[in-house]
Design an enzyme around this catalytic site. Structure first.
Site, mmCIF file in Angstrom:
data_model
loop_
_atom_site.group_PDB
_atom_site.id
_atom_site.type_symbol
_atom_site.label_atom_id
_atom_site.label_comp_id
_atom_site.label_asym_id
_atom_site.label_seq_id
_atom_site.Cartn_x
_atom_site.Cartn_y
_atom_site.Cartn_z
ATOM 1 N N GLU A 144 0.843 -1.205 0.000
ATOM 2 C CA GLU A 144 0.000 0.000 0.000
ATOM 3 C C GLU A 144 0.866 1.238 0.000
ATOM 4 O OE1 GLU A 144 -2.926 0.583 3.061
ATOM 5 O OE2 GLU A 144 -3.572 -1.492 2.939
HETATM 6 C C1 NOJ Z 1 -4.600 1.370 5.298
HETATM 7 C C2 NOJ Z 1 -5.751 0.436 5.077
HETATM 8 O O1 NOJ Z 1 -5.261 -0.847 4.922
HETATM 9 C C3 NOJ Z 1 -6.631 0.799 3.900
HETATM 10 O O2 NOJ Z 1 -7.770 0.024 3.975
HETATM 11 C C4 NOJ Z 1 -6.918 2.276 3.902
HETATM 12 O O3 NOJ Z 1 -7.810 2.634 2.882
HETATM 13 C C5 NOJ Z 1 -5.610 3.004 3.759
HETATM 14 N N1 NOJ Z 1 -4.748 2.693 4.880
HETATM 15 C C6 NOJ Z 1 -5.748 4.525 3.693
HETATM 16 O O4 NOJ Z 1 -6.141 5.002 4.931
#
Ligand code: NOJ
Length: 569
Positions: A413
């Site tokens: 991410e």
């Molecule tokens: C971490 C989370 O895993 C995800 O679901 C979320 O949308 C993002 N951060 C952004 O806050």
């Protein structure tokens, strides 16, 4: 040698190992250098991410059971504007369209999560398997593979079956370890012939702290000082058990990899010449990332967590530490249970030491004895907590390399948001964010960090947990006001596509032209979006009605104020 002598020697050796492991990271090396032109290693993987509750919708369709997020979001006052993920992006119905978007971007992989209650409505494998739910994920996986997009599957992205919360207290209860293992085993059985990249948990820090300590997330419990530690303890055990199940039962047949996705901010000492600030920053990272990574790589919690939580618990008059303890058998069972480390990263904080005296109240936050600061000059286009600080990413990656034996890393991410009301598809700030963060990742690879892939968060604007739809992380804008939930590309789609097709940043001239070209394409999308009657209405509200009402209010108050003054004189 007498027993006590041997014990001392073992203790000393352990200490040396710990100290040397921690000593590797050079805190004072502080490069915040300029842009680096170059490309990623051949075979580097580019993808985008999503999660089930945030995008699927269809919350009560085709036999799906209720998750803790369904219940939490339906309670008044928990989510911004009382929004829910009931239909969200309708990804359950629109996955074919979404795969076309991914194909267009020439992505290598797509990270998504399986909703546990969609395939096991009561949470338990022994009770009922919902074949319609299984079919949905089968279709999704098959279509991804038909389009040569590798599925990267998260087993748990926060949507625990509600029944397990009600009956057992969710992650407060050790029984989750075996229920989660049964769920994982079922996923390997049904999908493992095609899925080769598994992530057990997404961001267990958030599950533990926001779910069981602050209560901002489902299940909304505020068990301060104990809840988060207990939840994390069970999550670590559950991760290890599922890893062992895969290793023992499925690995030789399916030949996949299984890891975990940990999210962490970077913590930079406020004053590099102050040893106490350096130690506070180190604590910040160990309480964040190390809480999970150290047990999984080295078999136990970070020494500094054991010391701090132990000491504070003692001062509070407790007989034992609030941080649970792993038995020797558990330590060896947990150690080494990661084939790769998934890393989520968004932002950075400056850290300084701050003492929280006992009597201040038990809490995970007070246990760390530190304060977090931000530089007001850091850009923060969207979420309140998200400041763009690209150099922190390189430092975090190097920290992981030095602490955990240079593991294989997939960035699971990374991305940035804008506010809901922003309907401008020319997302300059996001292109800038990606350009700089991805560049820092490239520098980290040059430093020798073993990063194999990158996942931009996220494909679509989606349900941003307690913030509802008020923050948009998507490369694609989703018009939630329209029942068809149409998707519109933001400029960053083109920009990310260029990074992917060049596998990095080939040279200055080319890279500088990308933004310009991306902006050219987004103005036509902007027109398309503005043609949508509801969005046109929204734009009118934000661009005309709100400023006019504000100006009127200011004028009226000025007149009123003058009137008051005159009466007094
Ligand atoms: C971490 C989370 O895993 C995800 O679901 C979320 O949308 C993002 N951060 C952004 O806050």
């Amino acid at each position: 040698m007498p027993r006590r002598g041997i014990l001392k020697l073992v203790y000393l050796l352990a200490l040396v190992v710990c100290v040397s492991a921690v000593g590797d990271f050079d805190w004072t090396r502080n490069e915040k250098t300029s842009f680096y032109y170059g490309t990623f290693p051949t075979g580097f993987l580019w993808g985008v991410g999503s999660s089930a509750y945030q995008t699927e919708g269809a919350w009560n369709k085709d036999g799906k059971g209720m998750s803790i997020w369904d219940v939490f979001a339906h309670k008044k006052g928990k989510i911004s504007s009382n929004e829910t993920g009931d239909s969200s992006c309708d990804g359950y119905y629109k996955f074919k369209d979404d795969i076309s978007l991914m194909k267009e971007m020439k992505l290598n992989h797509y990270r998504f999560s399986i909703s546990w209650p969609r395939i096991l409505p009561s949470g338990l494998k022994s009770e009922h398997i919902n074949e319609k739910g299984i079919k949905y994920y089968n279709d999704l996986i098959d279509l991804l593979l038909d389009n040569t997009i590798t599925p990267v599957v998260t087993l748990y992205h926060w949507d625990l079956p509600q029944v397990l919360q009600e009956k057992y207290g969710g992650w407060q209860n050790e029984s989750m370890v075996s229920y989660f293992n049964d769920f994982g085993d079922l996923c390997f059985e049904r999908f493992g012939n095609r899925v080769k990249h598994w992530i057990t948990f997404n961001n267990p820090w958030s599950i533990s702290v926001e779910g069981y300590e602050t209560g901002e997330h489902a299940p909304g419990l505020k068990l301060r000082g104990t809840g988060a530690y207990k939840a994390a303890h069970h999550i670590i055990k559950a991760h290890a058990k599922v890893w062992h199940t895969y290793d023992r039962k499925w690995r030789s047949k399916q030949k996949g990899l299984i890891g975990i996705s940990l999210t962490a901010d970077w913590g930079e000492p406020v004053d590099m010449s102050n040893q106490r600030d350096i130690e506070a920053a180190e604590r910040y990272i160990h309480f964040y990332l190390g809480w999970f990574a150290t047990p999984l790589f080295h078999g136990d919690y970070p020494q500094v967590m054991k010391e701090y939580v132990g000491r504070k618990s003692g001062q509070q008059g407790l007989g034992a530490s609030r941080l649970p303890v792993f038995s020797p058998q558990e330590k060896s069972y947990i150690r080494g249970t990661v084939d790769f480390l998934g890393l989520g990263h968004y932002t950075t904080r400056y850290i300084t030491e701050k003492n929280y005296p006992s009597g201040f109240g038990d809490s995970y936050f007070a246990d760390r004895d530190l304060a977090e600061l931000v530089d007001p000059q850091w850009p923060d286009p969207g979420s309140e907590w998200l400041y763009s600080v690209p150099w922190g990413f390189r430092r975090l990656l190097n920290f992981v390399k030095s602490q955990y034996g240079n593991p294989m890393i997939y960035v699971t991410e990374n991305g940035v948001s804008e506010k809901m009301l922003c309907t401008d598809l020319c997302d300059d700030w996001r292109m800038q964010y990606f350009r700089e963060y991805i560049n820092e990742m490239l520098k980290a690879i040059k430093d020798g960090v073993n990063v194999k892939g990158y996942t931009a968060w996220s494909l679509l604007d989606s349900f941003e947990w307690d913030e509802g739809f008020s923050e948009r992380f998507g490369l694609y804008f989703v018009d939630f006001t329209n029942k068809d939930k149409p998707r519109y590309p933001k400029a960053s789609v083109q920009f990310y596509k260029r990074i992917i097709s060049s596998n990095g940043f080939p040279n200055q001239r080319e890279v500088e032209s990308w933004k310009r070209k991306a902006v050219e394409t987004c103005s036509s999308s902007n027109q398309l979006l503005a043609a949508d009657p509801l969005i046109g209405h929204m734009e009118m509200v934000t661009e005309i009605v709100v400023p006019t009402v504000c100006t009127l209010c200011i004028l009226l108050s000025a007149v009123f104020f003058m009137f008051l003054l005159r009466r007094r004189l």
